[in-house]
Design a protein around this motif. Structure first.
Motif, PDB file in Angstrom:
ATOM      1  N   LEU A  31     -45.082 -54.849  -5.599  1.00 34.50           N
ATOM      2  CA  LEU A  31     -45.617 -54.039  -6.484  1.00 34.50           C
ATOM      3  C   LEU A  31     -43.639 -53.138  -6.341  1.00 34.50           C
ATOM      4  N   VAL A  32     -42.971 -52.797  -7.373  1.00 36.18           N
ATOM      5  CA  VAL A  32     -42.363 -52.130  -7.435  1.00 36.18           C
ATOM      6  C   VAL A  32     -42.076 -50.915  -8.288  1.00 36.18           C
ATOM      7  N   LEU A  33     -42.584 -49.722  -8.374  1.00 33.14           N
ATOM      8  CA  LEU A  33     -41.992 -48.920  -9.152  1.00 33.14           C
ATOM      9  C   LEU A  33     -41.170 -48.048  -9.457  1.00 33.14           C
ATOM     10  N   VAL A  34     -40.863 -47.505  -9.892  1.00 35.95           N
ATOM     11  CA  VAL A  34     -39.668 -47.342 -10.599  1.00 35.95           C
ATOM     12  C   VAL A  34     -39.794 -46.091 -11.686  1.00 35.95           C
ATOM     13  N   HIS A  35     -39.185 -44.163 -11.314  1.00 43.41           N
ATOM     14  CA  HIS A  35     -40.043 -43.613 -11.892  1.00 43.41           C
ATOM     15  C   HIS A  35     -39.131 -43.377 -13.130  1.00 43.41           C
ATOM     16  N   GLY A  36     -39.069 -42.025 -14.184  1.00 41.47           N
ATOM     17  CA  GLY A  36     -37.989 -41.687 -15.056  1.00 41.47           C
ATOM     18  C   GLY A  36     -37.521 -40.337 -15.246  1.00 41.47           C
ATOM     19  N   THR A  37     -36.727 -39.687 -15.390  1.00 42.14           N
ATOM     20  CA  THR A  37     -36.551 -37.951 -15.978  1.00 42.14           C
ATOM     21  C   THR A  37     -37.563 -37.436 -16.610  1.00 42.14           C
ATOM     22  N   PRO A  38     -37.449 -36.061 -16.471  1.00 41.22           N
ATOM     23  CA  PRO A  38     -37.063 -35.442 -15.165  1.00 41.22           C
ATOM     24  C   PRO A  38     -38.260 -35.149 -14.147  1.00 41.22           C
ATOM     25  N   HIS A  40     -39.484 -37.637 -10.095  1.00 38.09           N
ATOM     26  CA  HIS A  40     -39.262 -38.423  -9.295  1.00 38.09           C
ATOM     27  C   HIS A  40     -40.720 -39.228  -8.778  1.00 38.09           C
ATOM     28  N   CYS A  41     -41.152 -39.235  -7.683  1.00 35.70           N
ATOM     29  CA  CYS A  41     -42.580 -40.610  -7.057  1.00 35.70           C
ATOM     30  C   CYS A  41     -43.224 -39.502  -7.091  1.00 35.70           C
ATOM     31  N   VAL A  42     -43.653 -38.303  -7.705  1.00 35.26           N
ATOM     32  CA  VAL A  42     -44.469 -37.710  -7.702  1.00 35.26           C
ATOM     33  C   VAL A  42     -45.229 -37.883  -8.993  1.00 35.26           C
ATOM     34  N   ILE A  43     -44.912 -38.897 -10.021  1.00 32.42           N
ATOM     35  CA  ILE A  43     -45.482 -39.241 -10.989  1.00 32.42           C
ATOM     36  C   ILE A  43     -46.578 -40.324 -11.129  1.00 32.42           C
ATOM     37  N   TRP A  44     -46.247 -41.413  -9.923  1.00 32.04           N
ATOM     38  CA  TRP A  44     -47.159 -42.391  -9.083  1.00 32.04           C
ATOM     39  C   TRP A  44     -48.064 -41.293  -8.149  1.00 32.04           C
ATOM     40  N   ARG A  45     -48.871 -40.539  -8.387  1.00 37.08           N
ATOM     41  CA  ARG A  45     -49.274 -40.294  -7.000  1.00 37.08           C
ATOM     42  C   ARG A  45     -50.532 -40.745  -7.398  1.00 37.08           C
ATOM     43  N   GLU A  46     -51.225 -40.533  -8.628  1.00 41.45           N
ATOM     44  CA  GLU A  46     -52.628 -40.738  -9.192  1.00 41.45           C
ATOM     45  C   GLU A  46     -52.833 -43.051  -9.232  1.00 41.45           C
ATOM     46  N   MET A 176     -50.999 -30.069 -16.095  1.00 41.94           N
ATOM     47  CA  MET A 176     -49.514 -29.557 -16.312  1.00 41.94           C
ATOM     48  C   MET A 176     -49.443 -28.129 -15.486  1.00 41.94           C
ATOM     49  N   GLN A 177     -49.814 -27.618 -14.173  1.00 37.30           N
ATOM     50  CA  GLN A 177     -50.184 -26.574 -14.321  1.00 37.30           C
ATOM     51  C   GLN A 177     -50.410 -26.702 -12.426  1.00 37.30           C
ATOM     52  N   GLY A 178     -50.015 -25.411 -11.904  1.00 39.96           N
ATOM     53  CA  GLY A 178     -50.834 -24.970 -10.571  1.00 39.96           C
ATOM     54  C   GLY A 178     -49.982 -25.620  -9.875  1.00 39.96           C
ATOM     55  N   GLU A 179     -49.958 -26.519  -8.311  1.00 40.27           N
ATOM     56  CA  GLU A 179     -49.454 -27.864  -7.515  1.00 40.27           C
ATOM     57  C   GLU A 179     -48.770 -28.798  -7.987  1.00 40.27           C
ATOM     58  N   THR A 180     -49.358 -29.367  -8.976  1.00 40.85           N
ATOM     59  CA  THR A 180     -48.856 -30.314  -9.915  1.00 40.85           C
ATOM     60  C   THR A 180     -47.919 -29.977 -10.663  1.00 40.85           C
ATOM     61  N   LEU A 181     -47.560 -29.129 -11.046  1.00 42.64           N
ATOM     62  CA  LEU A 181     -46.547 -27.874 -11.776  1.00 42.64           C
ATOM     63  C   LEU A 181     -45.488 -27.594 -11.060  1.00 42.64           C
ATOM     64  N   GLN A 182     -46.040 -27.392  -9.865  1.00 38.01           N
ATOM     65  CA  GLN A 182     -44.873 -27.151  -8.987  1.00 38.01           C
ATOM     66  C   GLN A 182     -44.338 -28.022  -8.008  1.00 38.01           C
TER      67      GLN A 182
END
Length: 218
Positions: A31-38, A40-46, A176-182
């Motif tokens: 399975l290949v995941l392709v992220h968007g903008t703005p 990076h791969c952080v969106i797939w973390r969970e 979207m706060q704290g460590e996740t936001l950073q």
């Protein structure tokens, strides 16, 4: 099974002379995941642990010009060029057929790949993608048309713009706060991140890459 605390990206490869940050997790059907903008791969973390637990071998990467991948001073990082990078990555990973999941601009990249290389796909999933002539919004069009000047705006103004954009991009605002936001902000700000965001992301907010979807999907 991996946890959300493990690094998502654990390797890199050279594609057409550019360094692409990559990650592979689990075993099973690819399975290949392709992220968007703005983003990076952080969106797939969970989601990566969920997919691994479901029996997939998950392949993910930061798009060229995004995240931990190379930010070339010169080089094509458009939606069309990203398709070429993705096909080369599939070849590098020795994946003749994959399930492909693209989000946002990553969805547009994935759909273009499906049109051009349908035999490489076991399935295609797309979520919240820019399509037809519906993008960019008037605000982003103005920034795209003047992206070189936007890259030179004061760092504080750029950071404020990113905070607004990321805040609008999520339903659960409190997440979207704290460590996740950073983690989202880090690749978008600073002496490399700010100009790179406008050069490699905003400059390619262009419906010419998706307008023909209407013809190809009647």
């Amino acid at each position: 099974m991996m946890t959300i605390h493990e690094p998502l990206l654990n390797g890199h490869t050279l594609i057409s002379g550019y360094r692409i940050a990559t990650g592979i997790h689990g075993a099973g059907t690819p399975l290949v995941l392709v992220h968007g903008t703005p983003a990076h791969c952080v969106i797939w973390r969970e989601l990566v642990p969920v997919f691994v637990g479901a029996g997939f071998q998950v392949h993910l990467y930061d798009l060229l010009g995004f995240g931990a991948s190379e930010r070339p001073v010169r080089g094509d990082t458009s939606v069309a060029a990203q398709v070429t990078v993705l096909v080369a990555l599939l070849d590098h990973w020795q994946l003749p057929k994959v399930h492909l999941f693209g989000h946002d601009i990553g969805g547009a990249i994935s759909l273009r790949l499906a049109f051009e290389h349908a035999t490489r796909l076991l399935s295609l999933t797309i979520a919240d993608i820019p399509s037809y002539d519906s993008w960019p919004s008037p605000t982003w069009k103005h920034m795209r048309d003047d992206y070189a000047q936007c890259a030179l705006m004061p760092a504080s103004a750029h950071r404020s713009a990113m905070l607004r954009q990321l805040g609008m991009a999520v339903f659960h605002k409190d997440r979207m706060q704290g460590e996740t936001l950073q983690r989202y902000l880090e690749p978008l700000c600073g002496v490399v991140g700010q100009p790179s965001f406008y050069q490699h992301q905003v400059a390619h907010y262009d419906a010419s890459y998706t307008r023909d979807f209407a013809e190809k999907l009647p």
